[in-house]
Structure formats: structure tokens, C-alpha cells
Design an enzyme around this catalytic site. Structure first.
Site, PDB file in Angstrom:
ATOM      1  N   ASN A  91     -10.146  70.049  47.897  1.00 30.64           N
ATOM      2  CA  ASN A  91     -10.761  70.594  49.103  1.00 30.64           C
ATOM      3  C   ASN A  91     -11.708  69.650  49.850  1.00 30.64           C
ATOM      4  O   ASN A  91     -11.962  69.852  51.036  1.00 30.64           O
ATOM      5  CB  ASN A  91     -11.524  71.873  48.710  1.00 30.64           C
ATOM      6  CG  ASN A  91     -12.393  72.408  49.817  1.00 30.64           C
ATOM      7  OD1 ASN A  91     -11.900  72.986  50.791  1.00 30.64           O
ATOM      8  ND2 ASN A  91     -13.702  72.214  49.694  1.00 30.64           N
ATOM      9  N   TYR A 156      -9.169  62.964  62.313  1.00 32.98           N
ATOM     10  CA  TYR A 156      -9.217  64.101  61.386  1.00 32.98           C
ATOM     11  C   TYR A 156      -7.878  64.831  61.390  1.00 32.98           C
ATOM     12  O   TYR A 156      -7.315  65.131  60.326  1.00 32.98           O
ATOM     13  CB  TYR A 156     -10.343  65.050  61.803  1.00 32.98           C
ATOM     14  CG  TYR A 156     -10.460  66.299  60.964  1.00 32.98           C
ATOM     15  CD1 TYR A 156     -11.175  66.294  59.769  1.00 32.98           C
ATOM     16  CD2 TYR A 156      -9.863  67.501  61.365  1.00 32.98           C
ATOM     17  CE1 TYR A 156     -11.295  67.438  58.992  1.00 32.98           C
ATOM     18  CE2 TYR A 156      -9.969  68.649  60.603  1.00 32.98           C
ATOM     19  CZ  TYR A 156     -10.692  68.616  59.418  1.00 32.98           C
ATOM     20  OH  TYR A 156     -10.805  69.748  58.646  1.00 32.98           O
TER      21      TYR A 156
END
Length: 251
Positions: A91, A156
Site C-alpha cells: 500500500n 503519479y
């Protein structure tokens, strides 16, 4: 006749050792709380030592491991210390927002290392041990941006798109060897990672125009999705990135 019923026992993770990277805040923190509530043994990994300590004050955490997601040696040491893992919640991530031409080289490298290369390295070290032990689950945290990109978040979005393709590819290799690999794709979620962006009222209001559900997501909703996907209920799901974004990608 097959039994299609679902019971609370389907989400019982008692005896399962769960490694959560980026566990000190946001979605990772919510994941730790959600899996702990279902009986899992939690191993928290993050660079934020204070955040992990605060997490450990609220829930039972078997180990808190400080590491750097952008550093290969640090990742190796973290995984070795974590030991045998049944479920990896891959994560950890960072976000840089701004016009691409203004993004410094060191930030480009940090975003790619943390959001793409790092998760790949973690999976490469954890996965073979799962295979040797008879199976496991790897759940990567991708993003809705993997599917449509976004101005101000070019690198990103690129990293998350790569992570989604990695999820598909490695799932095809490991599905027959007992390891399920899949991902969640959070939409715009209220976390410390996005707090500084959504603090601007104009940005917050404008963002809601692109979400049919009319609100931002919450970290606990992403954590609940992770619980479902890591459970036996989702045993036949491999390689998918399940998007939870209030309908953003529909527009």
C-alpha cells in the site's frame, strides 16, 4: 447444490499474518484497523515511526518496522524481519501535485520508486515465500488514475498505471501456484495524503463535480474493500484492479 451463502466466518482472518506497507496513516492505517478487527496478526511497515507507534496504541500490532520504500536494501531488511506473510497489503505511496514541467528530477524518481518500483520489489520478495508455503494474497494499492490520468499528477498516474499492469502480469504467473494478486483503485479519498489539496475550498468543490456519488471516499471504505478482496469470498478473482471512486471513471 452449491452453497452460495456468505457468513461472518468468511471474513475471519484469525491465524493470518498480514503485512501492511504505508500502515502509519490514511488507507494503510484503516487497513490495519479493519484486518485487526477480523482477527489478523498485523505487521506494520512505514517510514513514519511516530504514526506506527500511534497505531500500536489503538490496535494490537505484532511488529512495527521502519523502512524506506524507495530503497532496495531497506525493503529487503523489512521483508526479512516481517517473516512469513499470508496477506501482503502493498500500500505505501506518495503523491506530488503540480505541473509536469515544474517537477524536479528527484521528485520524479521518488514517486516512481515509491509507487511502482518499491511495490514490485516487495512483491518479488514476499511472493516466492507464499508460493513455497502453499499460497497467499497480494493486494496492491493502485488508483483510479491508472485508467485515465490527471493533469498535475502525471508521474503519479504513470506509476499507478504501471502497478495495475504489474498486478495483471504477475497474477497470470502466480495464479496457478496458489498466490492471488489483485489491486484496489481508490478514487479521491480523504486521507492525510490529500488533505493539503482538499484544504482549498475551490479545489474541493470543483473535484466533487467529477464524482457522480457527490462525495469523496473514506479510508475505511477502501479498507473494507481490501478485507473482501483478501477473503475467501474473492478466491476466483485474479489480476483485477477493483476501482472504488464514487463513479469518477464513468464520466
Amino acid at each position: 447444490m452449491s452453497d452460495a451463502g456468505i457468513t461472518a466466518g468468511d471474513f475471519d482472518f484469525t491465524g493470518k499474518r498480514v503485512l501492511i506497507t504505508g500502515a502509519a496513516g490514511g488507507i494503510g492505517e484503516a487497513m490495519a484497523e479493519a484486518f485487526a478487527a477480523q482477527g489478523a496478526t498485523i505487521v506494520a511497515a512505514d517510514r513514519n515511526v511516530d504514526g506506527m507507534a500511534a497505531l500500536g496504541d489503538r490496535i494490537a500490532v505484532a511488529d512495527q518496522i521502519a523502512y524506506d520504500q524507495a530503497d532496495a536494501s531497506s525493503i529487503s531488511e523489512m521483508v526479512e524481519r516481517a517473516g512469513d506473510i499470508d496477506i501482503l497489503l502493498n500500500n505505501a505511496g506518495i503523491l506530488w501535485v503540480g505541473q509536469f514541467e515544474d517537477m524536479p528530477d528527484d521528485e520524479i524518481e521518488a514517486v516512481m520508486l515509491t509507487n511502482l518500483v518499491g511495490p514490485i520489489r516487495v512483491a518479488r520478495l514476499v511472493g516466492p515465500n507464499m508460493i513455497a508455503r502453499g499460497g497467499g494474497v497480494i493486494l496492491n494499492t493502485s488508483s483510479q488514475l491508472a485508467f485515465h490520468g490527471s493533469a498535475g499528477r502525471a508521474v503519479y498516474a504513470t506509476a499507478k498505471a504501471g502497478l495495475t499492469q504489474f498486478t495483471k502480469s504477475i497474477a497470470s504467473e502466480w495464479a496457478g501456484r496458489g498466490v492471488r494478486v489483485l489491486a484496489i483503485g481508490p478514487g479521491r479519498t480523504l486521507t492525510p495524503l490529500t488533505a493539503h489539496i482538499l484544504a482549498d475550498e475551490n479545489v474541493r468543490i470543483e473535484g466533487l463535480k467529477h464524482i457522480p456519488a457527490g462525495r469523496y471516499g473514506e479510508a475505511r471504505e477502501m479498507a473494507r474493500l481490501a478485507v473482501v478482496l483478501a477473503s475467501g469470498v474473492a478466491d476466483y478473482i485474479h489480476g483485477e484492479t477493483v476501482v472504488a471512486d464514487g463513479g469518477y471513471v464513468l464520466l
